[in-house]
Design an enzyme around this catalytic site. Sequence first.
Site, mmCIF file in Angstrom:
data_model
loop_
_atom_site.group_PDB
_atom_site.id
_atom_site.type_symbol
_atom_site.label_atom_id
_atom_site.label_comp_id
_atom_site.label_asym_id
_atom_site.label_seq_id
_atom_site.Cartn_x
_atom_site.Cartn_y
_atom_site.Cartn_z
ATOM 1 N N GLY A 207 46.182 49.322 33.231
ATOM 2 C CA GLY A 207 46.275 48.595 34.482
ATOM 3 C C GLY A 207 45.172 47.550 34.575
ATOM 4 O O GLY A 207 44.197 47.570 33.828
ATOM 5 N N CYS A 208 45.337 46.626 35.521
ATOM 6 C CA CYS A 208 44.372 45.531 35.650
ATOM 7 C C CYS A 208 43.015 46.016 36.142
ATOM 8 O O CYS A 208 41.980 45.703 35.542
ATOM 9 C CB CYS A 208 44.932 44.438 36.559
ATOM 10 S SG CYS A 208 45.697 45.042 38.074
ATOM 11 N N TYR A 209 42.998 46.789 37.226
ATOM 12 C CA TYR A 209 41.717 47.330 37.697
ATOM 13 C C TYR A 209 41.029 48.174 36.622
ATOM 14 O O TYR A 209 39.830 47.990 36.351
ATOM 15 C CB TYR A 209 41.915 48.170 38.958
ATOM 16 C CG TYR A 209 42.160 47.387 40.226
ATOM 17 C CD1 TYR A 209 41.234 46.469 40.703
ATOM 18 C CD2 TYR A 209 43.319 47.588 40.968
ATOM 19 C CE1 TYR A 209 41.451 45.759 41.882
ATOM 20 C CE2 TYR A 209 43.548 46.895 42.148
ATOM 21 C CZ TYR A 209 42.616 45.983 42.607
ATOM 22 O OH TYR A 209 42.838 45.288 43.769
#
Length: 404
Positions: A207-209
């Site tokens: 995921g991005c986070y």
Amino acid sequence: MSTATFNSICLTRGFLWKDEPKNSKLIKGNERAKLCIRGSATLSTKSLQIEDGKLQKPEKQARIGLLGASGYTGAEIVRLLANHPYFDITLMTADRKAGQSMGSVFPHLITQDLPIMVSIKDADFSNVDAVFCCLPHGTTQEIIKGLPKSLKIVDLSADFRLRDISEYQEWYGQPHIAPELQKEAVYGLTEISREVIKNARLVANPGCYPTSIQLPLVPLIKANLIEYRNIIIDAKSGVSGAGRGAKEANLYSEIAEGIYSYGVTRHRHAPEIEQGLSDAAHSKVTVSFTPHLMPMIRGMQSTIYAEMAPGVTIEDLYEQLKISYKDEEFVKLLEKGVVPRTHNVRGSNYCLMNVFPDRIPGRAIIISVIDNLVKGASGQALQNLNIMLGFPENTGLLSQPLFP
């Protein structure tokens, strides 16, 4: 395929030396004019050829399927692959947009020669070597279960990121229906897991986070430079991270001129972050993580507050990050005192980071920034597939950030 690094590439029809007068005659016969293209890309000798004014792709190519092409991550993969000499898109699916061209759905991609999008049920995988799967969470497991076993797959959903399928059910509210595939999946944080990615068939793209958080924290945890307790993460993302689906909360009038926190204490990226940090620590790590939605399209910043281990200084943290990423193309530690900005990674696959002393003695502030659609999604996915298929890792990813 043999590869070599070039500082210049010879183009063979009608190009001039940089300093050659514009009225020079076109070069004839076996003579060549040269155009110097600077960069660090590792290219094969067949990777760039010009014939009759057109860029010719090399003979050896990988045939790519793109599942879920009508979302932001799908469009971003198409944009990146426009500069990839080895990958050729031969299949695109988008159930709601079946029968349409990519250019009609995303007019900024109208120049690309792409197959018409089809429904996933009508997809023919006989002409595909590898797949980017950009389908929504919860739908991917069943689709991937039905794909030919010969395909290499990078999944951009969350369906294979959590090793513990009971944890998946807890956070995503439904049982995992492909536990055997979950055992096979490799978590694809490229700079940390490069060696296992090489031999993987199925990679779960982070995921991005979690990408923006783990890249600075994992090396520091592995080196025992920060305490595992009291890690506080204040993260902010552009609206594109929420996807392209129509949602009331993402309307312009709801987003503009303000910010808001969401997923407070229950954001689905929390267990993914803790899984990666716990692996690095060989011990359970729990973090305080709060994400915020910002009135911008792209970009992500994670500001991390951590307690340093006894006797450790900010200089120690800085030197560890410098050593960890000194040979990495896409992860850059900035000069001391320089604050990372999302503007400086927009449209690129870079992660910029730095570390600062907190006013509270013994604590550090770590800031990292990425483009949530590139290094946080499609760019890292392409980086992973390059590795899986044995192509230079940076291929198709050397576009510099867009500024302003």
